[in-house]
Design an enzyme around this catalytic site. Structure first.
Site, PDB file in Angstrom:
ATOM      1  N   GLY A  50      -7.745  16.105  26.984  1.00 15.55           N
ATOM      2  CA  GLY A  50      -9.038  16.699  26.670  1.00 15.55           C
ATOM      3  C   GLY A  50      -9.798  17.057  27.934  1.00 15.55           C
ATOM      4  O   GLY A  50      -9.461  16.618  29.035  1.00 15.55           O
ATOM      5  N   ASP A  75      -9.485   4.955  25.085  1.00 15.33           N
ATOM      6  CA  ASP A  75      -8.137   5.154  24.542  1.00 15.33           C
ATOM      7  C   ASP A  75      -8.091   4.594  23.127  1.00 15.33           C
ATOM      8  O   ASP A  75      -8.636   3.516  22.857  1.00 15.33           O
ATOM      9  CB  ASP A  75      -7.148   4.413  25.457  1.00 15.33           C
ATOM     10  CG  ASP A  75      -5.697   4.756  25.191  1.00 15.33           C
ATOM     11  OD1 ASP A  75      -5.290   4.770  24.013  1.00 15.33           O
ATOM     12  OD2 ASP A  75      -4.961   4.981  26.166  1.00 15.33           O
ATOM     13  N   LEU A  95      -7.639  12.856  15.475  1.00 16.99           N
ATOM     14  CA  LEU A  95      -6.827  13.910  16.084  1.00 16.99           C
ATOM     15  C   LEU A  95      -6.099  13.444  17.338  1.00 16.99           C
ATOM     16  O   LEU A  95      -5.227  14.148  17.844  1.00 16.99           O
ATOM     17  CB  LEU A  95      -7.701  15.120  16.434  1.00 16.99           C
ATOM     18  CG  LEU A  95      -8.002  16.126  15.320  1.00 16.99           C
ATOM     19  CD1 LEU A  95      -8.798  15.491  14.191  1.00 16.99           C
ATOM     20  CD2 LEU A  95      -8.767  17.331  15.867  1.00 16.99           C
ATOM     21  N   TYR A 163       8.149  12.520  18.659  1.00 13.69           N
ATOM     22  CA  TYR A 163       6.821  12.989  18.259  1.00 13.69           C
ATOM     23  C   TYR A 163       6.711  13.090  16.743  1.00 13.69           C
ATOM     24  O   TYR A 163       5.769  12.587  16.128  1.00 13.69           O
ATOM     25  CB  TYR A 163       6.539  14.353  18.893  1.00 13.69           C
ATOM     26  CG  TYR A 163       5.373  15.083  18.286  1.00 13.69           C
ATOM     27  CD1 TYR A 163       4.062  14.670  18.521  1.00 13.69           C
ATOM     28  CD2 TYR A 163       5.574  16.203  17.465  1.00 13.69           C
ATOM     29  CE1 TYR A 163       2.992  15.346  17.950  1.00 13.69           C
ATOM     30  CE2 TYR A 163       4.507  16.877  16.900  1.00 13.69           C
ATOM     31  CZ  TYR A 163       3.222  16.445  17.144  1.00 13.69           C
ATOM     32  OH  TYR A 163       2.170  17.103  16.577  1.00 13.69           O
TER      33      TYR A 163
END
Length: 338
Positions: A50, A75, A95, A163
């Site tokens: 980000g 975190d 998200l 993932y």
């Protein structure tokens, strides 16, 4: 859809919506949409991917709509930070994740600790704080290479990367909490999201962002495989609309939905469209297909239309034009303070 403790999160004394990963590409668009809609927002982000620049103007936006904005640096694996983040929240839009197939292959343990382990932490603490609604950003990667297209939520699951496996495990965390009656949970399987503010320099960025950055700087692009692999590209504003509906729609129990355009486009077709936008031929470097990449993808988003009343409104042509405009203006400006 099962039972849940609560339905629509009620507006109670301006309680905020928590957005984990809110300084990221999709998260920052969601944050601004929530503020514009009159909702207070709290962001939890560790800034590994980000960027504070993505949240430029949010304080002024919050003030203009008489709501509050709070940014927490932390975190999702940090138990104490997550406790602070979920405290007194109306809902959570989760998200935060390691959103890279390649990174998950290189470091499966680390990627899983964020994507799955972080979800365990967020959902557990949200349940303890009696947050009534959790919305998870999941991924179409859980389907692997589907046997037929379009792919619906009932299709066989065949995650082809760490993932994808971590995203599927994260869904199961939300499903378990909802089926236990602890919260209402919604998992949205995003297809290939693109749009302004997607960082082209990041290893996590999508193919549209990388192709456009290269084209706007006169560089060539890298195509893995033959370029005939297809993806369902869905514009970020449409994705944000789906998340907003998932946050506030009257629902109970657990809901699982695809969020995609329903249109299939090859990478070579995508490159052709970008060449039309930039007015030149873009050189291409061919490389072998990457491990864990799927061949074809196209969403059946009928369930989202039925449950959320959601449909994508941005065509690929319009979305690409808006994204190209950003790449040739704001994306080329130096960051604040540089």
């Amino acid at each position: 859809m099962g039972r849940g403790r609560s339905q629509v999160p009620e507006e109670r004394e301006g309680r905020p919506i928590l957005v984990t990963g809110g300084a990221g590409f999709i998260g920052s668009h969601l944050v601004k949409a929530l503020l514009t809609s009159g909702h207070s927002v709290r962001v939890l982000d560790d800034f590994s991917t980000g960027n504070t620049a993505n949240l430029s103007g949010v304080e002024a936006l919050a003030a203009a709509h008489n709501v509050r904005f709070q940014l927490l640096h932390g975190d999702v694996r940090d138990d104490f930070r997550v406790r602070d983040a979920v405290s007194s929240c109306r809902a959570v839009a989760h998200l935060a994740a390691v959103a890279s197939v390649a990174r998950s292959v290189e470091d499966p343990v680390g990627a899983n600790s964020v994507t799955h382990g972080g979800t365990v932490n967020v959902v557990r603490r949200a349940v303890e704080a009696e947050v009534p609604r959790v919305v998870l950003a999941s991924s179409c990667a859980v389907y692997g290479d589907p046997q037929s297209l379009p792919v619906a939520e009932t299709a066989a699951l065949c995650p082809m990367s760490p993932y994808a496996q971590a995203k599927l495990a994260a869904e199961e965390v939300c499903s378990s909490a909802a089926h236990a009656g602890q919260a209402t949970a919604v998992a949205l399987r995003f297809f290939n999201v693109y749009g302004p503010r997607q960082d082209p320099s990041s290893e996590y960025s999508g193919v549209i962002s990388r192709f456009m950055h290269a084209a706007s700087h006169g560089d060539g692009v890298t195509i893995y495989g033959d370029g005939l692999q297809t993806r369902d590209f869905v514009y970020v504003d449409d994705v944000v609309d789906a998340v907003l509906r998932a946050l506030f729609r009257p629902l109970t129990g657990y809901s699982l939905m695809n969020v995609g355009s329903g249109v299939e486009s090859s990478l070579l077709d995508l490159l052709s469209r970008i060449q039309e936008l930039c007015g030149r031929t873009v050189a291409r470097d061919r490389r072998p297909a990457r491990e864990g990449d799927i061949r074809h993808s196209r969403a059946d988003a009928g369930r989202a239309a039925w449950v959320l009343g959601w449909r994508p409104h941005s065509s690929l042509a319009d979305g690409l034009a808006a994204t190209w405009s950003w790449h040739t203006t704001a994306a080329n400006q130096p960051p604040a303070g540089a």
